[in-house]
Design a protein around this motif. Structure first.
Motif, mmCIF file in Angstrom:
data_model
loop_
_atom_site.group_PDB
_atom_site.id
_atom_site.type_symbol
_atom_site.label_atom_id
_atom_site.label_comp_id
_atom_site.label_asym_id
_atom_site.label_seq_id
_atom_site.Cartn_x
_atom_site.Cartn_y
_atom_site.Cartn_z
ATOM 1 N N GLU A 192 0.813 -1.220 0.000
ATOM 2 C CA GLU A 192 0.000 0.000 0.000
ATOM 3 C C GLU A 192 0.850 1.275 0.000
ATOM 4 O O GLU A 192 0.322 2.378 0.077
ATOM 5 C CB GLU A 192 -0.957 0.013 1.198
ATOM 6 C CG GLU A 192 -0.283 0.225 2.527
ATOM 7 C CD GLU A 192 -0.011 -1.046 3.318
ATOM 8 O OE1 GLU A 192 0.253 -0.914 4.513
ATOM 9 O OE2 GLU A 192 -0.045 -2.157 2.762
ATOM 10 N N TYR A 193 2.163 1.133 -0.109
ATOM 11 C CA TYR A 193 3.079 2.267 -0.084
ATOM 12 C C TYR A 193 3.478 2.686 -1.504
ATOM 13 O O TYR A 193 3.483 1.877 -2.419
ATOM 14 C CB TYR A 193 4.343 1.926 0.701
ATOM 15 C CG TYR A 193 4.062 1.479 2.102
ATOM 16 C CD1 TYR A 193 3.731 2.392 3.091
ATOM 17 C CD2 TYR A 193 4.110 0.134 2.435
ATOM 18 C CE1 TYR A 193 3.469 1.980 4.390
ATOM 19 C CE2 TYR A 193 3.846 -0.296 3.727
ATOM 20 C CZ TYR A 193 3.519 0.639 4.696
ATOM 21 O OH TYR A 193 3.255 0.218 5.973
ATOM 22 N N MET A 194 3.829 3.964 -1.648
ATOM 23 C CA MET A 194 4.238 4.493 -2.945
ATOM 24 C C MET A 194 5.378 5.474 -2.724
ATOM 25 O O MET A 194 5.427 6.164 -1.704
ATOM 26 C CB MET A 194 3.052 5.208 -3.602
ATOM 27 C CG MET A 194 3.257 5.623 -5.060
ATOM 28 S SD MET A 194 4.221 7.116 -5.375
ATOM 29 C CE MET A 194 3.257 8.389 -4.628
ATOM 30 N N GLY A 195 6.282 5.514 -3.694
ATOM 31 C CA GLY A 195 7.356 6.493 -3.656
ATOM 32 C C GLY A 195 7.633 7.021 -5.052
ATOM 33 O O GLY A 195 7.535 6.283 -6.025
ATOM 34 N N GLU A 196 7.923 8.297 -5.148
ATOM 35 C CA GLU A 196 8.312 8.919 -6.419
ATOM 36 C C GLU A 196 9.796 9.238 -6.319
ATOM 37 O O GLU A 196 10.224 9.970 -5.431
ATOM 38 C CB GLU A 196 7.503 10.194 -6.646
ATOM 39 C CG GLU A 196 7.792 10.863 -7.959
ATOM 40 C CD GLU A 196 6.940 12.108 -8.148
ATOM 41 O OE1 GLU A 196 7.537 13.195 -8.314
ATOM 42 O OE2 GLU A 196 5.705 11.999 -8.114
ATOM 43 N N PHE A 197 10.587 8.658 -7.236
ATOM 44 C CA PHE A 197 12.042 8.787 -7.208
ATOM 45 C C PHE A 197 12.536 9.523 -8.443
ATOM 46 O O PHE A 197 12.130 9.201 -9.565
ATOM 47 C CB PHE A 197 12.698 7.399 -7.188
ATOM 48 C CG PHE A 197 12.524 6.666 -5.906
ATOM 49 C CD1 PHE A 197 13.559 6.610 -4.993
ATOM 50 C CD2 PHE A 197 11.328 6.035 -5.610
ATOM 51 C CE1 PHE A 197 13.403 5.927 -3.792
ATOM 52 C CE2 PHE A 197 11.165 5.352 -4.419
ATOM 53 C CZ PHE A 197 12.205 5.297 -3.501
ATOM 54 N N MET B 160 18.041 9.694 -7.871
ATOM 55 C CA MET B 160 17.733 8.423 -7.222
ATOM 56 C C MET B 160 17.219 8.623 -5.798
ATOM 57 O O MET B 160 17.264 7.715 -4.980
ATOM 58 C CB MET B 160 18.931 7.467 -7.252
ATOM 59 C CG MET B 160 19.298 7.031 -8.642
ATOM 60 S SD MET B 160 20.523 5.711 -8.707
ATOM 61 C CE MET B 160 21.988 6.547 -8.166
ATOM 62 N N GLU B 161 16.749 9.811 -5.484
ATOM 63 C CA GLU B 161 16.194 10.111 -4.163
ATOM 64 C C GLU B 161 14.676 10.093 -4.228
ATOM 65 O O GLU B 161 14.089 10.471 -5.240
ATOM 66 C CB GLU B 161 16.661 11.481 -3.669
ATOM 67 C CG GLU B 161 18.141 11.555 -3.402
ATOM 68 C CD GLU B 161 18.600 10.583 -2.322
ATOM 69 O OE1 GLU B 161 17.863 10.412 -1.315
ATOM 70 O OE2 GLU B 161 19.681 10.000 -2.472
ATOM 71 N N MET B 162 14.033 9.670 -3.127
ATOM 72 C CA MET B 162 12.588 9.691 -3.067
ATOM 73 C C MET B 162 12.138 11.131 -2.853
ATOM 74 O O MET B 162 12.477 11.754 -1.852
ATOM 75 C CB MET B 162 12.063 8.787 -1.947
ATOM 76 C CG MET B 162 10.555 8.645 -1.996
ATOM 77 S SD MET B 162 9.891 7.348 -0.919
ATOM 78 C CE MET B 162 10.075 8.140 0.676
ATOM 79 N N GLU B 163 11.405 11.663 -3.808
ATOM 80 C CA GLU B 163 10.927 13.046 -3.751
ATOM 81 C C GLU B 163 9.610 13.139 -2.977
ATOM 82 O O GLU B 163 9.363 14.134 -2.309
ATOM 83 C CB GLU B 163 10.727 13.595 -5.166
ATOM 84 C CG GLU B 163 11.938 13.460 -6.081
ATOM 85 C CD GLU B 163 13.119 14.304 -5.641
ATOM 86 O OE1 GLU B 163 12.901 15.348 -5.012
ATOM 87 O OE2 GLU B 163 14.256 13.909 -5.928
ATOM 88 N N LYS B 164 8.780 12.126 -3.107
ATOM 89 C CA LYS B 164 7.480 12.086 -2.435
ATOM 90 C C LYS B 164 7.199 10.643 -2.071
ATOM 91 O O LYS B 164 7.721 9.724 -2.698
ATOM 92 C CB LYS B 164 6.356 12.548 -3.375
ATOM 93 C CG LYS B 164 6.443 13.953 -3.859
ATOM 94 C CD LYS B 164 5.273 14.234 -4.786
ATOM 95 C CE LYS B 164 5.456 15.554 -5.495
ATOM 96 N NZ LYS B 164 4.425 15.750 -6.516
ATOM 97 N N GLY B 165 6.341 10.454 -1.098
ATOM 98 C CA GLY B 165 5.879 9.113 -0.806
ATOM 99 C C GLY B 165 6.168 8.649 0.597
ATOM 100 O O GLY B 165 6.720 9.390 1.420
ATOM 101 N N ASP B 166 5.792 7.403 0.838
ATOM 102 C CA ASP B 166 5.917 6.831 2.169
ATOM 103 C C ASP B 166 6.501 5.417 2.136
ATOM 104 O O ASP B 166 6.225 4.605 3.002
ATOM 105 C CB ASP B 166 4.560 6.825 2.861
ATOM 106 C CG ASP B 166 3.498 6.034 2.092
ATOM 107 O OD1 ASP B 166 3.776 5.575 0.966
ATOM 108 O OD2 ASP B 166 2.382 5.887 2.627
#
Length: 70
Positions: A19-24, A29-35
């Motif tokens: 159920e988690y999402m990340g925008e990289f 290569m860094e997660m800009e948004k998400g959990d």
């Protein structure tokens, strides 16, 4: 990888993990948004490091090809 109409810069991918999402960022290569949990972030970064150039080319040309998993 897929493109939504009016996708925004900078180049990035969305990673899903349960159920988690990340925008990289493709370049950073860094997660800009998400959990995304930390362990999942590490896996995404490892995969990004292997395919960074191919992903950027796909972003620039919008010619999508399948990339192997880890």
């Amino acid at each position: 990888m897929y493109f939504k109409p009016k996708e925004h810069e900078p180049s990035h991918i969305h990673a899903l993990y349960g159920e988690y999402m990340g925008e990289f960022g493709v370049r950073t290569m860094e997660m800009e948004k998400g959990d995304l949990p930390v362990k999942a972030q590490e896996i995404v970064r490892e995969w990004l490091s292997l395919h960074q150039d191919e992903l950027q080319k796909m972003w620039d040309t919008q010619m999508i090809s399948k990339l192997p998993p880890l």
